[in-house]
Design an enzyme around this catalytic site. Structure first.
Site, PDB file in Angstrom:
ATOM      1  N   ASN A 109       1.558   5.274  -2.794  1.00 18.77           N
ATOM      2  CA  ASN A 109       1.124   6.676  -2.815  1.00 18.77           C
ATOM      3  C   ASN A 109       2.138   7.449  -1.979  1.00 18.77           C
ATOM      4  O   ASN A 109       2.107   7.394  -0.748  1.00 18.77           O
ATOM      5  CB  ASN A 109      -0.296   6.765  -2.210  1.00 18.77           C
ATOM      6  N   LYS A 151       2.443  10.544  -1.589  1.00 22.61           N
ATOM      7  CA  LYS A 151       1.915  11.791  -0.993  1.00 22.61           C
ATOM      8  C   LYS A 151       2.925  12.934  -1.229  1.00 22.61           C
ATOM      9  O   LYS A 151       3.582  12.955  -2.264  1.00 22.61           O
ATOM     10  CB  LYS A 151       1.575  11.570   0.487  1.00 22.61           C
ATOM     11  N   HIS A 158      -8.841  10.795  -2.975  1.00 18.06           N
ATOM     12  CA  HIS A 158      -8.210  10.390  -1.715  1.00 18.06           C
ATOM     13  C   HIS A 158      -8.776  11.264  -0.578  1.00 18.06           C
ATOM     14  O   HIS A 158      -9.039  12.445  -0.780  1.00 18.06           O
ATOM     15  CB  HIS A 158      -6.692  10.545  -1.819  1.00 18.06           C
ATOM     16  N   GLU A 184     -10.291   2.935   1.582  1.00 18.11           N
ATOM     17  CA  GLU A 184      -9.335   3.420   2.579  1.00 18.11           C
ATOM     18  C   GLU A 184     -10.078   4.088   3.732  1.00 18.11           C
ATOM     19  O   GLU A 184     -10.352   5.301   3.673  1.00 18.11           O
ATOM     20  CB  GLU A 184      -8.388   4.445   1.953  1.00 18.11           C
ATOM     21  N   SER A 222      -2.550   1.825   6.492  1.00 17.48           N
ATOM     22  CA  SER A 222      -1.576   1.137   7.363  1.00 17.48           C
ATOM     23  C   SER A 222      -1.215  -0.263   6.900  1.00 17.48           C
ATOM     24  O   SER A 222      -0.978  -1.155   7.725  1.00 17.48           O
ATOM     25  CB  SER A 222      -2.074   1.114   8.821  1.00 17.48           C
TER      26      SER A 222
END
Ligand code: PGA
Length: 257
Positions: free
Chosen positions: A10, A12, A93, A168, A214
């Site tokens: 991802n 972003k 998300h 997540e 992470s």
């Protein structure tokens, strides 16, 4: 059937055309790791350029609108990202939910539109630090996921192929500290049980559940060893081919999920 581990980058709001060389390097490396399904979700502007060149990796979007088209300045529909070469979209998300006020109902509508546009969907869920500290994380995730998924009769017949869940926890995203193996195992087990409840034993058991927050090359193997982890949704570490493919390599080792 055990599905291949699914490793999704991802990006972003990172990436201009200068990043195309990194996408090429990821694509080349993915051709050497066929046991793993590798994909990236770049910004909208890079979907087509990456798709045009990619031989192995799938390209996806990080969001789409809940309608096919119309007077929605600045928005992009599922049909449009599919036309640009996206085969999947990340929805719900936490950065969309908090940064753009996206409700569960809106995420559900977007998922319906994305399925209708022929896309695969990676549906994200995750609790805040405050929710976890209050001991309500499991109840929160169950409620969020149920409310963000279209009702069973609105889902495509091949839902196990079309849907992926990403767990997540918000407190683990971008912090450098992933959730512990115990926390991941507990929540992935909860999500698996919920999927079986919602989609039936066969399909519910097949949907992959990714962990995100992470994930790095040096912690990936331990995360992939956790029961019900079917891969990873990777932010920061997906921006270079070296670190991203380090994670993919960890996933091509013996795999439980
Ligand atoms: P991170 O982001 O890997 O940088 O923590 C994960 C995500 O937000 O998808």
């Amino acid at each position: 059937m055990t599905r291949r581990p699914y490793i999704v980058g991802n990006w972003k709001m990172h990436g201009t055309r200068a990043m195309l060389s990194e996408a090429r390097a990821i694509d080349r490396a993915a051709q050497r790791h066929m046991k793993v399904e590798v994909a990236i979700a770049p910004p909208y502007t890079l979907i087509h350029p990456i798709h045009r060149e990619a031989e192995q990796i799938a390209v996806g979007a990080q969001d789409c609108h809940h309608e096919d088209g119309g007077a929605h300045t600045g928005d992009i529909s599922g049909a449009m990202v599919a036309d640009a070469g996206a085969s999947f979209v990340i929805l719900g998300h936490s950065e969309r939910r908090t940064g753009h006020g996206e409700s569960d109902a809106l995420v559900r509508a977007k998922a319906g539109a994305a399925f209708a546009a022929g896309l695969r969907v990676i549906l994200c869920c995750g609790e805040s630090a405050a929710t976890r500290e209050s001991g309500k994380a499991v109840a929160f995730i169950k409620r969020q996921l149920k409310a963000s998924l279209p009702a069973a009769d609105q889902l495509p017949a091949d839902i196990a192929d079309r849907l992926t869940i990403a767990y997540e926890p918000i407190w683990a995203i971008g912090t450098g500290t992933p959730a512990t193996a115990d926390d991941i195992a507990e929540m992935h087990g909860v999500i698996r049980a919920l999927l079986i409840d919602l989609l039936g034993a066969e399909q519910g058991a097949e949907v992959r559940i990714l962990y995100g927050g992470s994930v790095k090359p040096d912690n990936a193997a331990a995360i992939f060893a956790v029961s019900e982890v079917g891969g990873a949704l990777v932010g920061g570490a997906s921006l270079t081919a070296d670190s991203f493919m380090g994670i993919a390599l960890a996933a091509s080792e013996p795999f439980d999920g």
